[in-house]
Structure formats: structure tokens, C-alpha cells
Design a protein around this motif. Structure first.
Motif, PDB file in Angstrom:
ATOM      1  N   HIS A 172      -9.927  -9.786   1.418  1.00 34.67           N
ATOM      2  CA  HIS A 172      -9.568  -8.909   0.298  1.00 34.67           C
ATOM      3  C   HIS A 172     -10.078  -7.505   0.591  1.00 34.67           C
ATOM      4  O   HIS A 172     -10.979  -7.297   1.416  1.00 34.67           O
ATOM      5  CB  HIS A 172     -10.177  -9.433  -1.010  1.00 34.67           C
ATOM      6  CG  HIS A 172     -11.674  -9.604  -0.944  1.00 34.67           C
ATOM      7  ND1 HIS A 172     -12.556  -8.590  -1.221  1.00 34.67           N
ATOM      8  CD2 HIS A 172     -12.442 -10.686  -0.616  1.00 34.67           C
ATOM      9  CE1 HIS A 172     -13.798  -9.024  -1.085  1.00 34.67           C
ATOM     10  NE2 HIS A 172     -13.748 -10.297  -0.703  1.00 34.67           N
ATOM     11  N   SER A 173      -9.512  -6.518  -0.111  1.00 35.09           N
ATOM     12  CA  SER A 173      -9.972  -5.144   0.035  1.00 35.09           C
ATOM     13  C   SER A 173     -11.369  -4.992  -0.553  1.00 35.09           C
ATOM     14  O   SER A 173     -11.758  -5.729  -1.465  1.00 35.09           O
ATOM     15  CB  SER A 173      -9.002  -4.187  -0.674  1.00 35.09           C
ATOM     16  OG  SER A 173      -7.749  -4.191  -0.032  1.00 35.09           O
ATOM     17  N   GLN A 196      -2.122  -9.671 -10.879  1.00 34.03           N
ATOM     18  CA  GLN A 196      -2.491  -8.931  -9.674  1.00 34.03           C
ATOM     19  C   GLN A 196      -3.153  -9.809  -8.625  1.00 34.03           C
ATOM     20  O   GLN A 196      -3.346  -9.369  -7.486  1.00 34.03           O
ATOM     21  CB  GLN A 196      -3.398  -7.758 -10.048  1.00 34.03           C
ATOM     22  CG  GLN A 196      -2.624  -6.667 -10.773  1.00 34.03           C
ATOM     23  CD  GLN A 196      -3.383  -5.362 -10.830  1.00 34.03           C
ATOM     24  OE1 GLN A 196      -4.111  -5.102 -11.756  1.00 34.03           O
ATOM     25  NE2 GLN A 196      -3.194  -4.540  -9.823  1.00 34.03           N
ATOM     26  N   MET A 238      -8.811  -5.621   4.935  1.00 36.92           N
ATOM     27  CA  MET A 238      -9.180  -6.758   4.093  1.00 36.92           C
ATOM     28  C   MET A 238     -10.157  -7.642   4.856  1.00 36.92           C
ATOM     29  O   MET A 238      -9.966  -7.906   6.051  1.00 36.92           O
ATOM     30  CB  MET A 238      -7.938  -7.552   3.685  1.00 36.92           C
ATOM     31  CG  MET A 238      -6.917  -6.710   2.925  1.00 36.92           C
ATOM     32  SD  MET A 238      -5.378  -7.584   2.533  1.00 36.92           S
ATOM     33  CE  MET A 238      -5.901  -8.615   1.149  1.00 36.92           C
ATOM     34  N   ASN A 254       0.965  -3.132  -6.578  1.00 39.73           N
ATOM     35  CA  ASN A 254      -0.042  -3.867  -7.349  1.00 39.73           C
ATOM     36  C   ASN A 254       0.232  -3.731  -8.841  1.00 39.73           C
ATOM     37  O   ASN A 254       0.487  -4.710  -9.540  1.00 39.73           O
ATOM     38  CB  ASN A 254      -1.447  -3.321  -7.058  1.00 39.73           C
ATOM     39  CG  ASN A 254      -1.857  -3.418  -5.615  1.00 39.73           C
ATOM     40  OD1 ASN A 254      -1.044  -3.603  -4.716  1.00 39.73           O
ATOM     41  ND2 ASN A 254      -3.146  -3.286  -5.371  1.00 39.73           N
ATOM     42  N   GLY A 260      -1.403  -7.493  -5.256  1.00 43.07           N
ATOM     43  CA  GLY A 260      -2.547  -6.592  -5.284  1.00 43.07           C
ATOM     44  C   GLY A 260      -3.782  -7.201  -4.672  1.00 43.07           C
ATOM     45  O   GLY A 260      -4.579  -6.510  -4.042  1.00 43.07           O
ATOM     46  N   ASP A 261      -3.979  -8.512  -4.854  1.00 40.36           N
ATOM     47  CA  ASP A 261      -5.112  -9.187  -4.243  1.00 40.36           C
ATOM     48  C   ASP A 261      -4.646  -9.999  -3.028  1.00 40.36           C
ATOM     49  O   ASP A 261      -5.108  -9.794  -1.912  1.00 40.36           O
ATOM     50  CB  ASP A 261      -5.790 -10.119  -5.255  1.00 40.36           C
ATOM     51  CG  ASP A 261      -6.472  -9.353  -6.384  1.00 40.36           C
ATOM     52  OD1 ASP A 261      -6.371  -8.118  -6.418  1.00 40.36           O
ATOM     53  OD2 ASP A 261      -7.102  -9.997  -7.237  1.00 40.36           O
ATOM     54  N   THR A 304      -2.104  -6.258   4.079  1.00 41.04           N
ATOM     55  CA  THR A 304      -1.603  -5.105   3.327  1.00 41.04           C
ATOM     56  C   THR A 304      -0.113  -4.941   3.593  1.00 41.04           C
ATOM     57  O   THR A 304       0.422  -5.423   4.597  1.00 41.04           O
ATOM     58  CB  THR A 304      -2.347  -3.823   3.720  1.00 41.04           C
ATOM     59  OG1 THR A 304      -2.085  -3.522   5.107  1.00 41.04           O
ATOM     60  CG2 THR A 304      -3.850  -3.976   3.500  1.00 41.04           C
ATOM     61  N   GLU A 321     -12.300  -0.182  -8.108  1.00 37.79           N
ATOM     62  CA  GLU A 321     -11.052   0.554  -7.896  1.00 37.79           C
ATOM     63  C   GLU A 321     -11.128   1.942  -8.535  1.00 37.79           C
ATOM     64  O   GLU A 321     -11.620   2.073  -9.654  1.00 37.79           O
ATOM     65  CB  GLU A 321      -9.876  -0.219  -8.494  1.00 37.79           C
ATOM     66  CG  GLU A 321      -8.531   0.375  -8.110  1.00 37.79           C
ATOM     67  CD  GLU A 321      -7.360  -0.418  -8.683  1.00 37.79           C
ATOM     68  OE1 GLU A 321      -6.240  -0.232  -8.190  1.00 37.79           O
ATOM     69  OE2 GLU A 321      -7.554  -1.206  -9.623  1.00 37.79           O
ATOM     70  N   PRO A 346      -7.974   0.666   0.683  1.00 33.52           N
ATOM     71  CA  PRO A 346      -7.324  -0.652   0.596  1.00 33.52           C
ATOM     72  C   PRO A 346      -6.612  -1.122   1.853  1.00 33.52           C
ATOM     73  O   PRO A 346      -6.055  -2.225   1.846  1.00 33.52           O
ATOM     74  CB  PRO A 346      -6.321  -0.465  -0.563  1.00 33.52           C
ATOM     75  CG  PRO A 346      -6.081   0.992  -0.648  1.00 33.52           C
ATOM     76  CD  PRO A 346      -7.363   1.647  -0.231  1.00 33.52           C
ATOM     77  N   GLN A 371      -1.889  -6.840  -0.625  1.00 36.65           N
ATOM     78  CA  GLN A 371      -2.480  -5.584  -1.080  1.00 36.65           C
ATOM     79  C   GLN A 371      -1.595  -4.394  -0.720  1.00 36.65           C
ATOM     80  O   GLN A 371      -1.169  -4.265   0.433  1.00 36.65           O
ATOM     81  CB  GLN A 371      -3.857  -5.404  -0.431  1.00 36.65           C
ATOM     82  CG  GLN A 371      -4.479  -4.035  -0.595  1.00 36.65           C
ATOM     83  CD  GLN A 371      -4.942  -3.810  -2.016  1.00 36.65           C
ATOM     84  OE1 GLN A 371      -5.766  -4.538  -2.545  1.00 36.65           O
ATOM     85  NE2 GLN A 371      -4.405  -2.781  -2.654  1.00 36.65           N
TER      86      GLN A 371
END
Length: 828
Positions: A209-210, A320, A168, A338, A324-325, A444, A151, A165, A328
Motif C-alpha cells: 500500500h502507499s 476506496q 507501494m 480513488n 485507491g487502496d 499504481t 493523505e 502514492p 492506487q
């Protein structure tokens, strides 16, 4: 992210426009394809810090006519690119590079029904994203390690990926390392194979995931096992770390997982949860999907637990995994979805694990950090599209103001009573957050999606709230007065918002809690709605209040001026049932105590000795530090015997007005030598250095020789730097050389920026060697301070290295700083 790539463009595709132009708005880059999966086969040359990769990235076009595309790639030599056909055959593909893009041309056009496997074979020495720890002459005992930090946009420096981001994908890492090394990565460990002195770990992450959350942590780890609800919860540390130390840091993890699962209504969404501590990590932690990476300084001995617990860091990175995970934030402008949520979840865990007062005190700390940022030029909205670099968004407005706003949102949705109990699905707010997470899982989202979830789950439209707190900047500055009209039996409360209204900062519209206190524990509570520059509220009241509270739990992110007589503040500070109201009154008394008013000092002293919550006593100690009165000095000396180490640390820090007193200096020397708290010892060391005591130098040097704690070492260096004598500066200079722990060395190097005139003039050669060592250091922060010292000491021989940073440093702030150093060298 706990608590670093910043590029000149939105995503790695867009060049930075003029910040004053409309085009300076930063939007997520458009995509012509979706990444379905990354499959990486990796090995390394540890000594040369080189990665060798054989990657298959599986993509699906969005539209017909798809025949050329870009994938982000930097610092890599591309050996070959090929299309992998369904029958296993490969078709070589033309490719070229442009800035940070690897452009790949297909032999024909494809469309949305096609899933394309693109094989990329490459090698490179990454400038970011992948970090190598090697033992050397400066740190011969450190074990070899490799770890990633993606990140915001670092990972494309070590494997080709869509490094933004807003996409994913699932992932697989097949990593070969020497026997004795352990690989930790995302997802499920499918296999471990040994052959020829090598071992290969195959990790598969099935939850999209990103790309920045794809992770590796490689080292000679010791693994400690735990679990939650049948899922593995494991901790990986250096083999030299004893089990008790590791568990001291991580033992609450299953409890945290349970609390976050219940609060959000979403069970922990990944196959397992690993936490790895690595050496010289550039951040506090990074919430990689199912495999968090943490700095090894999160590990500490039992003595440090009271002052430097890792609970907040561990909770933040874990939180997160939901915000965030699992869901996103779609772009960096919305990254508060996040980071703000993780900071808030951490405070909620404090409420659950400790107390409501501890929760309110943690939110107060978030408010203070955000108010500091808001008082500068950085009073931006939380959702902000005119940043230059993604790193600009990873600061207090995103983290701490974001958490403060969520605390206010809970108050708006559920009222005062709900905020005194741990988060529950019975609350409107947490039911709405469950709706948000369930609707957008493995996808997202942006702030509009959150507003929509609140509206659909609760029927409440909080567009007005988000307008002022999230899409606008600043905060309200209230001026309050209260007076009683006995004839009308009415309390008149006048509220003015005094901050200038402009395009960034509006008049704020908020419900505000007022509380009125009288004799015999009488209390009346009212909520008013303040939405104008000036308002008057007439509150029917059958008694004249002894004091009035404005927002007694300090829910509002604000500043407030509410002048009150000393006597009223004293009663409020001692007797208000609301902890934050007592703390506010103590703070006001401290401002009055600066004039050495005996009544104020006496009231603060009483609070310092009697309040039940440590945070109020900390504020009392700080407030006494504003007085020069003899009574304040005696109160502070007495408080050095309090049980709570955080209070004692504040007491030591408040003794600045009394450093000329021999009794105070003696007490500080005793605290530095004998206090059981590292934090108290460190604070005492700083004060001793500032005291001008003839014993200061010898005492601080003795502490440096005897302590094994990094915080005490740093405190002693801070004290020596404050002395500004050649003798003390020489010791600081010694700790700035290679050898001490990197965080200690960083502090010493930073002090040299202000100690230039205290260095002997014949030390030029030693300075040159020290700065050169810093510039060549692999630890990013030491390299940065080395560049700064080139400017401090005018060392023109390092101009090529500074020019290189000005052109190519991965982080924009480093490029800007290097350019400023060059400008300074030219002027000199």
C-alpha cells in the motif's frame, strides 16, 4: 478520503515552479528505489505530543551504482541511521537533511539484486500526520487518543517514508502504549504483549500500500465484533458509547462489503476490516488499508438517523479499499481514480440498498456540487497537472464530477436499461472495472490504464469520452426546442451547445435520450447523437406529444434551457414516469412561480402533496419558496405535517419570503420546539433568527439551553448570528470560547468575522483572549479561523504567530491566508 498535506511541490521532492510556466505541470517524482517494507517500533510522550520511532525501511535499488538516496522526513530529529546487514550487524551511515529530505549515503554502491534494510532512529513533535487528543480544562472528559491522517502527504512528518502514492510497500507497526490503551493498525494482529504497565501491539499488513495509508488509532476503545465471509469486521469506539449507537453507524458494513465484492468481481482484498471513530478528526474519514478512521460525529442517536445517517461516509471509505487502496492512483493528477470511484460506488450502494430513484437523486446531488465548482474559476479537467498543492485536487471536480462521469460512462457502455438495476458483473462497465482491478492489484495506475482495460475487456475505445469529460474541463450548456409538424408527422428537436468553446472546454459528443409522451400513456423513446454546436433531429412520430423529455433521467452532466409553457410543465411535473424529469419540471415551475403565477403555484402544491419520491417533494418545497403568493404560504404550512423529515426541512428553508407573517413565525417556533427531526429544528432555528420576531432571542437561547444535539445547537447559533444584535452576538461570542464541542465552537468563531460591529467596543480584551485561545488550539480548523480573526480585528500582537503560519503552515492555503492577513495588518 471523506470527504488534508498540501505542499509547495509535486511530491515532497520538487519545489513549486511558476504556475504560468510549462514546468508547472505536476508529474509523479521519479524514484531511484522501491520500498519493499516499513517496520516501525513506536512509543509516545502523550503530554508533549512527541513520537519516538525505531524504523527499518527495506528498499531495493532500480539500477546499479546506487550509493545515495533521499527518504522524506520532516519535524524529526534523526538520532542515527544504519545499514542492517543480513547477519544482523549494523553499519552506521552518514546522513544529512535538506528541506523535507533525509539524505542517506551508503558506504558502497548497490544494484537491483540488493535488498537493503535501513534503520532510522528518531523522535519528533509532528506538525501534521500524527495527532494527539489530551483531556484539558476545555474538554476534561475526552479520553486520551492518538491517531494518524496521512493523505495526501502528511505521514513523513512522523516517520521517514517515500511520501508519494507512486510506490507501494508492506508494513509492520509495533506500538507500545500504557495499559488500558488499544492500538488499531493495518493488517493482522500478530501479538499483544503486556509488561511493566505497558502493552505492545504488533500489526502486520501483507498487502502493499502507499505510505499515506499506513495508520495508527490509539485510545481506550471498546471493540464490537462482526464479520464478512469469514473475515473479521470490527468497530472500535470510545468505551462510553453504547453498542446500539455504534451499530447504528456500522451495521451495514458487511452488506456493503458483499455488494462491492459482487459489483467489482473482486472479493474484499485485505485480512480484516476495522473502523475506528476518533475525537476531533480533521476530515470525515480516511480509508487507511484495512483500518479506516472516522470522525466520532459519525456516531449518533436514533433520532438523528433519518437526517444524518453515516451510510454515505462508511460506504465511501470502504469503496476506496478497491479503488485507491487495492489499486492506487499513481499521482495526485489522477486521484479521481480513488475519490471519484469511491463517490460513485457510494451512489451504487444507494441504488442497491434503497432504490433507483434514490440513486439518481444522489447522482443529481453530485452533479450540483460539481456544477457549482465548474461555474467558478475551478472548471479544470478531472485529470489536471497544474495544481499548486495536492489538496487542490481533493474537491468537487475530483469527487462529485468524477462520480457523475462514471455514471455517464455506464450509460455509454451499457445503455439506459442497465442503469436501472444494481451494478452487476453482467454489465460491460463492471466487467471492464474487474479487468482494471485484476490487472493492477497492489500496484499504481493512471487513467490511461483504465481506458486500456475498457478497450481490452469490451472492445470499445472510449478515448473520445475521456478526452471531453476527463482530460478537458467544463460541461455542455444545452438550449433545446421541440415542435411538431403534423403534415410530416415529425417532431423537430433542435439542440444547441451555447457554452464558449476554448482550449479547456470542447463541443461535447454524447448520446442523448429523448422521450415523447402523448395521450393514453403513449411513449416513444429515441437516442440521438449530439456532437455539434447546432443540430436538428427529425423524429418520426404519429402523435403530437403533450411533452418532450431531453435526457429524462438526468444522466448528462450539463445545464439545459428548454423553454416550455406553464401548462406543459405542470403535466410533466405530475405525470412523467421519470423521477428526474418530474424534478426538472418542478424546478422550472418554481422559476415561473417567482412571478406569483397561480397555475404554477397550484401545480407545485399538487406535486408537494402527491409525488411518490421525497426528492421531488423537496424540490417542490424549494420552488414554492420562490413565490410570494398566499397559496404558496398555505401550501408550505400544510407540508410541515409531511412524514418525511427531509421534506419538512426543505419546507422550513423555503419560508424565507413569509417570515413577516405571524402565522409562519408561530409555525417555525413550534417546529423548532416540537419537531422530532433535529434537521427540521436546526433549519427552523435559523429562520427564526432571520425573522425579526421579538420572541426570537429568548426562543433561540432556550433551545441552546435544552438541546443535546450538535446540529440544533449550530442551527440556533446561525439564527442568533443572523439577528446581528449585541445581545445575540454576545451569545455567539460565548460559544466561540473554549469549552463547547470543537465543531460548535468553529461555527461561532466563523460568525464573529461578520459580527465585529455588533460586539461592544469595550470587549477588546475579551476578543484578544478569544483569538489567542483559537490560535493556540490543536484543532486545525479552529487554529485557521483564529488566524483569520487576527485580520478581522486587527490584532497586531499576534503578528509573530501569523508570520509563522505564512512561512511554515503545512497546508498551502493556510500559508496563503496567513499572508493575506499580514498584508491586511500592514494596510491598517
Amino acid at each position: 478520503m471523506g470527504l488534508l498535506l498540501a505542499l509547495l511541490f509535486t511530491g515532497v521532492l520538487h519545489a513549486a515552479p511558476d504556475a504560468d510556466s510549462p514546468a508547472a505541470m505536476r508529474w509523479a517524482p521519479s524514484r531511484s528505489y522501491h520500498v519493499e517494507n516499513y517496520k516501525l517500533r513506536l512509543h509516545f510522550d502523550q503530554a508533549r505530543r512527541e513520537v519516538f520511532g525505531d524504523e527499518i525501511v527495506t528498499i531495493r535499488p532500480f539500477a546499479a551504482g546506487f550509493d545515495r538516496f533521499c527518504i522524506n522526513s520532516e519535524d524529526m530529529t534523526i538520532e542515527s541511521v544504519a545499514l542492517v546487514r543480513t547477519d544482523g550487524a549494523v553499519e552506521a551511515l552518514p546522513h544529512d537533511t535538506d528541506n523535507s529530505c533525509l539524505w542517506i549515503s551508503l558506504q558502497r554502491a548497490y544494484g537491483p539484486s540488493d535488498s537493503l534494510g535501513i534503520r532510522i532512529v528518531y523522535h519528533g513533535v509532528p506538525s501534521a500526520g500524527l495527532y494527539f487528543v489530551n483531556p484539558g480544562k476545555d474538554d476534561p472528559g475526552v479520553p486520551p487518543q492518538i491517531y494518524t491522517q496521512g493523505e495526501p502527504e502528511f505521514n513523513h512528518h512522523w516517520f521517514p517514508c517515500w511520501d508519494y502514492p507512486n510506490d507501494m510497500a508492506t508494513s509492520e507497526t509495533i506500538t507500545t502504549v500504557p495499559e488500558g490503551q488499544v492500538v488499531v493498525s493495518n493488517g493482522t494482529l500478530e501479538s499483544v504483549k503486556h509488561a511493566g504497565g505497558q502493552v505492545t501491539y504488533d500489526w502486520v499488513e501483507h498487502v502493499p500500500h502507499s505510505a499515506y495509508l499506513l495508520s495508527l488509532a490509539i485510545g481506550p476503545w471498546k471493540q464490537l465484533h462482526d464479520s464478512y465471509d469469514g473475515k473479521p469486521v470490527d468497530y472500535f469506539v470510545d468505551r462510553r458509547v453504547d453498542d446500539a449507537t455504534a451499530l447504528r453507524t456500522f451495521h451495514l458494513t458487511p452488506d456493503m462489503i458483499g455488494f462491492f465484492s459482487r459489483a467489482t468481481g473482486i472479493g474484499y482484498p485485505y485480512e480484516k476490516y476495522d473502523q475506528v471513530t476518533v475525537h476531533d478528526f480533521i476530515f470525515g474519514g480516511q480509508e487507511n488499508v484495512s483500518a479506516t478512521t472516522l470522525v466520532d460525529e459519525a456516531l449518533h442517536d436514533a433520532r438523528a438517523e433519518a437526517d444524518y445517517p453515516s451510510t454515505i461516509l462508511v460506504a465511501h471509505e470502504l469503496g476506496q479499499h478497491w479503488f485507491g487502496d487495492y489499486v492506487q492512483g499513481r499521482d495526485w493528477a489522477n486521484i479521481w481514480l480513488n475519490e471519484g470511484f469511491a463517490t460513485y460506488l457510494t451512489a451504487l450502494y444507494t441504488q442497491y440498498h434503497e432504490s433507483n430513484d434514490a440513486y439518481r437523486y444522489e447522482i443529481y446531488g453530485d452533479q450540483k456540487a460539481a456544477l457549482h465548482a465548474d461555474a467558478t474559476e475551478n472548471n479544470r479537467p478531472i485529470v489536471y497537472r497544474k495544481y499548486v498543492d495536492p489538496m487542490d485536487m481533493l474537491e468537487q471536480i475530483t469527487h462529485e464530477k468524477g462520480a457523475s462521469v462514471l455514471d455517464m460512462m455506464r450509460y455509454v457502455l451499457d445503455g439506459e436499461s442497465a442503469m436501472t438495476i444494481p451494478a452487476s458483473q453482467n454489465e460491460i462497465m463492471f466487467h471492464a472495472l474487474n479487468d482494471y482491478l485484476a490487472a493492477h492489484h497492489a500496484q499504481t495506475a493512471d487513467t490511461a490504464d483504465l481506458i486500456s482495460s475498457i478497450r481490452s475487456s469490451s472492445g470499445q475505445d472510449l478515448s473520445w469520452f475521456f478526452y471531453e469529460w476527463v482530460f478537458k474541463g467544463g460541461h455542455p450548456a444545452y438550449r433545446v426546442s421541440a415542435s411538431y409538424d403534423p403534415a410530416r408527422r415529425m417532431e423537430i428537436v433542435k439542440v444547441a451547445q451555447t457554452r464558449e468553446v476554448n482550449a479547456n472546454t470542447p463541443i461535447f459528443d454524447m448520446p442523448i435520450h429523448l422521450a415523447f409522451f402523448g395521450d393514453n400513456n403513449r411513449q416513444v423513446d429515441r437516442q440521438v447523437r449530439d456532437d455539434a454546436a447546432n443540430q436538428e433531429f427529425d423524429i418520426p412520430l404519429v402523435f403530437k406529444p403533450k411533452w418532450v423529455d431531453f435526457d429524462p433521467d438526468d444522466v448528462l452532466f450539463k445545464t439545459v434551457a428548454f423553454p416550455k409553457p406553464d401548462e406543459e410543465l405542470g403535466v410533466q411535473a405530475l405525470h412523467d414516469p421519470h423521477m428526474m424529469s418530474r424534478l426538472w419540471a418542478v424546478k422550472q415551475l418554481g422559476e415561473h412561480a417567482a412571478a406569483d403565477k397561480d397555475c404554477c403555484v397550484q401545480a407545485i402544491d399538487s406535486v408537494l402533496n402527491n409525488d411518490t419520491f421525497y426528492g421531488v417533494r423537496i424540490e417542490a418545497a424549494s420552488s414554492l419558496g420562490q413565490s410570494h403568493a398566499e397559496q404558496a404560504k398555505r401550501a408550505l404550512l400544510s407540508a410541515l405535517g409531511q412524514d418525511n423529515s427531509q421534506v419538512r426541512t426543505a419546507v422550513v428553508g423555503a419560508m424565507g419570503h413569509f417570515l413577516g407573517d405571524p402565522g409562519v413565525r408561530q409555525a417555525l417556533l413550534k417546529a423548532m420546539r416540537d419537531d422530532p427531526s433535529y434537521a427540521v429544528q436546526a433549519a427552523a432555528a435559523e429562520q427564526i433568527g432571520r425573522s425579526g420576531s421579538p420572541r426570537a432571542f429568548d426562543a433561540l437561547r432556550a433551545v441552546l439551553a435544552s438541546t443535546r444535539d450538535i446540529n440544533v445547537t449550530i442551527g440556533a447559533l446561525n439564527g442568533l448570528a443572523a439577528m446581528k444584535t449585541p445581545q445575540a452576538t454576545h451569545v455567539v461570542f460565548t460559544y466561540a470560547k473554549p469549552g463547547p464541542p470543537k465543531r460548535v465552537r468553529l461555527v461561532a468563531l466563523t460568525h464573529l468575522q461578520t459580527l465585529k460591529d455588533s460586539l461592544p467596543p469595550d470587549d477588546r480584551q475579551a476578543v484578544t483572549q478569544l483569538v489567542g485561545d483559537a490560535i493556540e488550539d490543536s484543532f486545525l480548523e479552529i487554529h485557521e479561523i483564529g488566524v483569520q480573526l487576527v485580520g478581522t480585528f486587527g490584532l497586531r500582537q499576534f503578528r509573530p504567530e501569523v508570520e509563522r503560519d505564512a512561512r511554515r503552515a503545512v497546508i498551502m492555503d493556510d500559508r496563503v491566508d496567513a499572508q493575506h492577513v499580514l498584508e491586511g495588518l500592514d494596510k491598517k
